[in-house]
Design a protein around this motif. Structure first.
Motif, PDB file in Angstrom:
ATOM      1  N   VAL A  27      32.775  50.759 -41.978  1.00 59.59           N
ATOM      2  CA  VAL A  27      32.668  51.838 -42.962  1.00 59.59           C
ATOM      3  C   VAL A  27      31.602  51.516 -43.990  1.00 59.59           C
ATOM      4  N   ARG A  28      31.583  50.270 -44.445  1.00 57.91           N
ATOM      5  CA  ARG A  28      30.583  49.860 -45.426  1.00 57.91           C
ATOM      6  C   ARG A  28      29.181  49.953 -44.864  1.00 57.91           C
ATOM      7  N   GLY A  29      29.036  49.545 -43.624  1.00 58.77           N
ATOM      8  CA  GLY A  29      27.727  49.641 -43.012  1.00 58.77           C
ATOM      9  C   GLY A  29      27.268  51.076 -42.840  1.00 58.77           C
ATOM     10  N   THR A  30      28.191  51.957 -42.473  1.00 60.70           N
ATOM     11  CA  THR A  30      27.842  53.367 -42.332  1.00 60.70           C
ATOM     12  C   THR A  30      27.447  53.971 -43.669  1.00 60.70           C
ATOM     13  N   ALA A  31      28.185  53.590 -44.728  1.00 64.86           N
ATOM     14  CA  ALA A  31      27.876  54.126 -46.058  1.00 64.86           C
ATOM     15  C   ALA A  31      26.513  53.660 -46.529  1.00 64.86           C
ATOM     16  N   LEU A  32      26.194  52.385 -46.283  1.00 68.51           N
ATOM     17  CA  LEU A  32      24.884  51.888 -46.689  1.00 68.51           C
ATOM     18  C   LEU A  32      23.759  52.514 -45.880  1.00 68.51           C
ATOM     19  N   LYS A  33      24.066  52.830 -44.628  1.00 72.93           N
ATOM     20  CA  LYS A  33      23.048  53.420 -43.768  1.00 72.93           C
ATOM     21  C   LYS A  33      22.723  54.848 -44.171  1.00 72.93           C
ATOM     22  N   HIS A  34      23.762  55.596 -44.607  1.00 73.26           N
ATOM     23  CA  HIS A  34      23.581  57.007 -44.966  1.00 73.26           C
ATOM     24  C   HIS A  34      23.820  57.224 -46.464  1.00 73.26           C
ATOM     25  N   LYS A  35      23.401  56.289 -47.301  1.00 79.64           N
ATOM     26  CA  LYS A  35      23.681  56.393 -48.730  1.00 79.64           C
ATOM     27  C   LYS A  35      22.918  57.550 -49.371  1.00 79.64           C
TER      28      LYS A  35
END
Length: 507
Positions: free
Chosen positions: A11-19
């Motif tokens: 989830v954290r990686g997805t959020a950072l990817k689509h911030k």
């Protein structure tokens, strides 16, 4: 545990990817929320006037279902039942002091980069209303027909000319004032009478002798409850500028004449008996003198309850004639506004300059009698009272402009009785104080800057001391002569021998 960590990491990686996308989505939600609150709740800081400013449900609608007897027993101060309690006045009775009470006005104006004019091309001045002695009755229904008629005419003039504020000069609650901040007289005599939207403007208050029979501190505390009642202290100063010419200012001094001169006795003389607290009275006198001395406004207006000069039932106030009138003339005050006598008057000397004295107490059904008109008959410009019809009244409408200030006496049928004209302080007629028969002569020291300093000081002393005694000249030749005679005198005692010589033994 590893699955939980793996899920958090994904989830954290997805959020950072689509911030960036998530940030734009959050901004869109915030704008949607602000737009929704603006449309349904009103803009931030908007003053609500019951159901006049919004289309939502009336917060006081549940009162219609109550029995009239229950409404009568509903006492001000019960937080659970009464919607007028101070803790529930956030949306209805509390506003910022800088916020305008009325959002729109009936007068349309044309705004340019520098000057402001109305649709006819005339200059828009500082407009306000003045009244006094409107305090109703001490028994039910706590109001009078005269007060109601004055209130309707006051509202029409305020809406027609877009007045900025209202000055109330005492006797706000007759005949015994109010007991506390929860007194029903605030609602019955003030809030329920002056209900028109054009009267939801700032009211600036001073206390009268009738108010001092009650609790004056409650009148001051009511400023924290009502959105338009402004009475921060017993005496205060206000400053305003003209809408068209921002460099021209007007100073208002609202003074407590009851604190300065005392109350009126119930029997006997109609003059104040003297201040109860001499220390507080002297403190206010010093404040008035200091404020007037350093006022650089083009117009200076002083307002109080007792009149300085009047031809009515009470007549001129002796205390103010002795101490306030010399100050007004010394510092070239434009006008003094008072009440107390139930009439409208304009008293002014015959020349163009000087102080204008007004009385605006014709909001009471009790008429006035010109018992002291003979004392000011030579300087009285206008006098009117409602002796023919006690339901009639009058108030003052003031329009301050660059070159003049117009004061109109308006009756309850909105007919203009009289118009007075006041010149600014910079006018040549007001450059020097005007001394009439009742004024105190003010010595003026003439300065001669071309003279040397020592000669200028001697000239000033001679101007204040016309008869000076010449000091005798000193004789400086006596001291040397006396010293010479003293040296010629013979010695009284022989020359003394040394101490040991007198006791020396012979060999």
């Amino acid at each position: 545990m590893n699955r939980m960590l793996f899920g958090y990491g994904s989830v954290r990686g997805t959020a950072l990817k689509h911030k960036k996308v998530l940030g734009l989505f959050g901004i869109v939600l915030l704008l949607f929320f602000l737009g929704y609150t603006y449309l349904h709740e009103g803009r931030p800081g908007k003053v609500r006037l019951s159901n006049l400013d919004h289309n939502g449900p009336d917060p006081f609608a549940y009162l219609l279902n109550l029995d009239p007897q229950e409404l009568q027993n509903l006492a001000i101060g019960e937080a659970d039942l009464n919607p007028l309690h101070a803790s529930r006045l956030v949306d209805n009775l509390v506003e910022l002091k800088e916020e305008s009470l009325v959002q729109t006005s009936s007068n349309t104006s044309m705004i340019t980069k520098k000057l402001i004019y109305d649709t006819d091309g005339n200059e828009i001045g500082l407009r306000f209303l003045v009244l006094s002695d409107w305090g109703g009755e001490s028994s039910a229904p706590y109001t009078t027909h005269t007060q109601m008629n004055v209130g309707r005419a006051l509202a029409d003039y305020s809406a027609k000319y877009d007045c900025s504020f209202i000055l109330s000069l005492g006797d706000n609650f007759c005949d015994e004032g109010v007991k506390d901040v929860n007194d029903m007289r605030f609602e019955d005599t003030f809030e329920d009478v002056f209900t028109q939207p054009s009267l939801q403007r700032p009211w600036y208050i001073v206390a009268g002798d009738r108010d001092y029979k009650g609790n004056v501190s409650a009148l001051i505390a009511y400023s924290n409850v009502s959105r338009r009642w402004n009475y921060e202290s017993k005496y205060y100063k206000m400053s305003a500028t003209l809408p068209t010419y921002r460099n021209i200012s007007v100073d208002f001094l609202m003074i407590d004449t009851v604190q300065l001169c005392g109350e009126i006795p119930s029997e006997g003389s109609r003059q104040p008996t003297g201040p109860k607290n001499i220390i507080e009275a002297e403190k206010q006198w010093r404040w008035i003198d200091h404020t007037l001395k350093f006022s650089g406004a083009e117009y200076v207006i002083v307002g109080g309850h007792y009149p300085v000069r009047s031809g009515g039932r009470h007549g001129s106030t002796r205390c103010l004639l002795e101490r306030l009138k010399p100050m007004l003339e010394r510092y070239r005050v434009s006008a003094y506004l008072g009440g107390h006598d139930h009439s409208v008057q304009h008293i002014k000397s015959n020349n163009d300059g000087g102080v204008h004295y007004f009385v605006a107490g014709s909001s009471s059904p009790k008429d006035d009698h010109p018992e002291h008109l003979d004392g000011v008959v030579s300087t009285t410009r206008y006098y009117w009272t409602n002796h023919l019809d006690p339901t009639e009244g009058a108030f003052l409408y003031c329009d301050v402009r660059k070159n003049e200030m117009l004061v109109s006496f308006v009756k309850t049928d909105e007919s203009v009785l009289y118009v007075a004209k006041i010149l600014p302080r910079s006018h040549p007629a007001n450059l020097h104080p005007v001394n009439d028969d009742n004024a105190v002569a003010i010595p003026v020291l003439k300065r001669h800057p071309k003279l040397p300093m020592r000669q200028r000081q001697l000239h000033q002393q001679q101007s204040y001391r016309p008869q000076q005694h010449q000091q005798p000249q000193r004789v400086y030749q006596q001291r040397p002569q006396q010293a010479y005679q003293r040296n010629q005198q013979p010695q009284r005692y022989a020359k003394r021998q040394p101490y040991g010589a007198r006791f020396k033994r012979p060999l």
